[in-house]
Design an enzyme around this catalytic site. Structure first.
Site, PDB file in Angstrom:
ATOM      1  N   HIS A  43       0.874  -1.439   0.184  1.00 41.99           N
ATOM      2  CA  HIS A  43       0.110  -0.144  -0.423  1.00 41.99           C
ATOM      3  C   HIS A  43       1.263   1.412  -0.004  1.00 41.99           C
ATOM      4  CE1 HIS A  43      -3.626   1.889   1.762  1.00 41.99           C
ATOM      5  NE2 HIS A  43      -3.130   3.153   0.837  1.00 41.99           N
ATOM      6  N   ARG A  45       1.613   5.173   0.510  1.00 38.90           N
ATOM      7  CA  ARG A  45       0.730   6.082   0.465  1.00 38.90           C
ATOM      8  C   ARG A  45       2.359   7.418  -0.868  1.00 38.90           C
ATOM      9  NH1 ARG A  45      -3.199   4.947   3.970  1.00 38.90           N
ATOM     10  NH2 ARG A  45      -3.576   3.684   4.659  1.00 38.90           N
ATOM     11  N   HIS A  50       5.997   4.031   4.704  1.00 30.81           N
ATOM     12  CA  HIS A  50       6.252   2.516   3.842  1.00 30.81           C
ATOM     13  C   HIS A  50       6.500   1.796   2.725  1.00 30.81           C
ATOM     14  CE1 HIS A  50       1.853   2.899   4.064  1.00 30.81           C
ATOM     15  NE2 HIS A  50       1.717   3.216   5.398  1.00 30.81           N
ATOM     16  N   GLU A  70      -2.863  -2.078  -3.155  1.00 33.54           N
ATOM     17  CA  GLU A  70      -3.660  -0.931  -2.659  1.00 33.54           C
ATOM     18  C   GLU A  70      -3.194   0.528  -2.448  1.00 33.54           C
ATOM     19  OE1 GLU A  70      -4.330  -1.815   1.574  1.00 33.54           O
ATOM     20  OE2 GLU A  70      -5.127  -4.156   1.246  1.00 33.54           O
ATOM     21  N   THR A 100      -3.979   4.502   8.928  1.00 33.01           N
ATOM     22  CA  THR A 100      -4.199   2.774   8.349  1.00 33.01           C
ATOM     23  C   THR A 100      -5.295   3.220   7.578  1.00 33.01           C
ATOM     24  OG1 THR A 100      -4.341   0.598   8.842  1.00 33.01           O
ATOM     25  CG2 THR A 100      -4.967   2.131  10.528  1.00 33.01           C
ATOM     26  N   HIS A 190      -8.282  -6.163   7.154  1.00 28.73           N
ATOM     27  CA  HIS A 190      -7.478  -5.436   8.423  1.00 28.73           C
ATOM     28  C   HIS A 190      -8.269  -6.221  10.163  1.00 28.73           C
ATOM     29  CE1 HIS A 190      -7.246  -0.512   9.008  1.00 28.73           C
ATOM     30  NE2 HIS A 190      -7.124  -1.617   9.861  1.00 28.73           N
ATOM     31  N   ASP A 191      -6.987  -5.680  10.409  1.00 29.02           N
ATOM     32  CA  ASP A 191      -6.769  -6.711  12.588  1.00 29.02           C
ATOM     33  C   ASP A 191      -7.196  -8.201  12.115  1.00 29.02           C
ATOM     34  OD1 ASP A 191      -5.817  -4.439  12.737  1.00 29.02           O
ATOM     35  OD2 ASP A 191      -8.082  -3.675  14.064  1.00 29.02           O
ATOM     36  N   GLY A 213      -1.285  -8.163   7.728  1.00 31.86           N
ATOM     37  CA  GLY A 213      -0.405  -7.250   7.119  1.00 31.86           C
ATOM     38  C   GLY A 213       0.553  -7.119   8.580  1.00 31.86           C
ATOM     39  N   HIS A 214      -0.135  -5.987   9.647  1.00 33.22           N
ATOM     40  CA  HIS A 214       0.182  -5.788  10.779  1.00 33.22           C
ATOM     41  C   HIS A 214       0.327  -6.565  12.326  1.00 33.22           C
ATOM     42  CE1 HIS A 214       0.713  -3.339  14.203  1.00 33.22           C
ATOM     43  NE2 HIS A 214       0.296  -4.073  15.309  1.00 33.22           N
TER      44      HIS A 214
END
Length: 237
Positions: A43, A45, A50, A70, A100, A190-191, A213-214
């Site tokens: 992703h 940005r 990152h 993304e 995020t 997501h999460d 990811g995270h």
């Protein structure tokens, strides 16, 4: 079979914190594939805090599984995607300052905007997914943009899961059913983590892909990257 796409943004965050090239983002992407990941997600940005745009170009020839990019469809992002030609592009409505992704598209308000961008990417033979929440009208209207898939924004599911898995899942199951009924493929992300992933995968077995990811990269600090990927994979097969 649900595919696991590993988002490697957090690896780039760690690299950028120190400068130089440790950890090596390209090597990590290759290792993720070697260890069983079905795809790689990035992703980029606008501030490149990152993943950098140069990383995306360098990664393209190294991805032998599926490459998912993304981002918010700014002119710079659209140009990048059309040049790279990933397997999939996931459109998110994030403003530049967002930490995020934290919301889905209003596919009614932005229907024309999204349809134009979806068409441009599809003209390059790129599969398109639109990031959405569980608002059923937004999901139904996503079909009018002619997108291939939607990606369900699963943070609310993750937040509620520890106290009530069934209640947490209910709106996502209904959203996935509606998406399927109007001809859209369904991704999720997501999460999602080792605690909550399997319950969603068992109850929405037609999910095409989860992007993680995270949590996965954090687990890899304790388990090692190969073991972490294999644990996540075991929850979706």
């Amino acid at each position: 079979m649900i595919k696991l796409s590993v988002n490697i943004n957090k690896v780039a965050t760690l690299r950028n914190a120190r400068g130089g090239n440790v950890p090596n983002v390209l090597k990590v992407a290759q290792d993720c594939q070697l260890f069983g990941a079905d795809g790689i997600t990035v992703h980029p940005r606008p501030d490149e805090r990152h993943i950098r745009y140069d990383d995306v170009y360098a990664l393209r020839p190294l991805i032998t599984t599926e490459f998912n990019i993304e981002g918010y469809p700014s002119p710079k992002f659209i140009d990048l995607v059309c040049k790279i030609k990933p397997d999939q592009v996931t459109l998110v409505p994030d403003p530049p300052e967002a930490i995020t992704s934290n919301a889905g598209w209003d596919t009614i308000r932005y229907a024309g905007f999204l349809k134009e961008i979806v068409g441009e990417f599809q003209a390059h033979n790129i599969r398109v997914s639109i990031f959405v929440d569980t608002n059923l009208e937004n999901i139904r209207n996503a079909a009018f943009t002619e997108t291939d898939r939607v990606e369900l924004y699963t943070e609310p599911y993750a937040n509620m899961y520890p106290s009530s898995p069934e209640k947490a899942l209910a709106p996502f199951l209904e959203a996935a059913q509606i998406a399927r009924s109007v001809g859209l493929g369904v991704n999720a992300g997501h999460d999602l983590n080792l605690e909550n992933l399997n319950f969603m995968a068992k109850n929405i077995p037609w999910l095409a892909e989860v992007s993680i990811g995270h949590a996965l990269i954090s687990d890899a600090l304790y388990l090692g990257l190969e073991t972490a990927i294999q644990k996540y994979k075991s929850l979706i097969v």
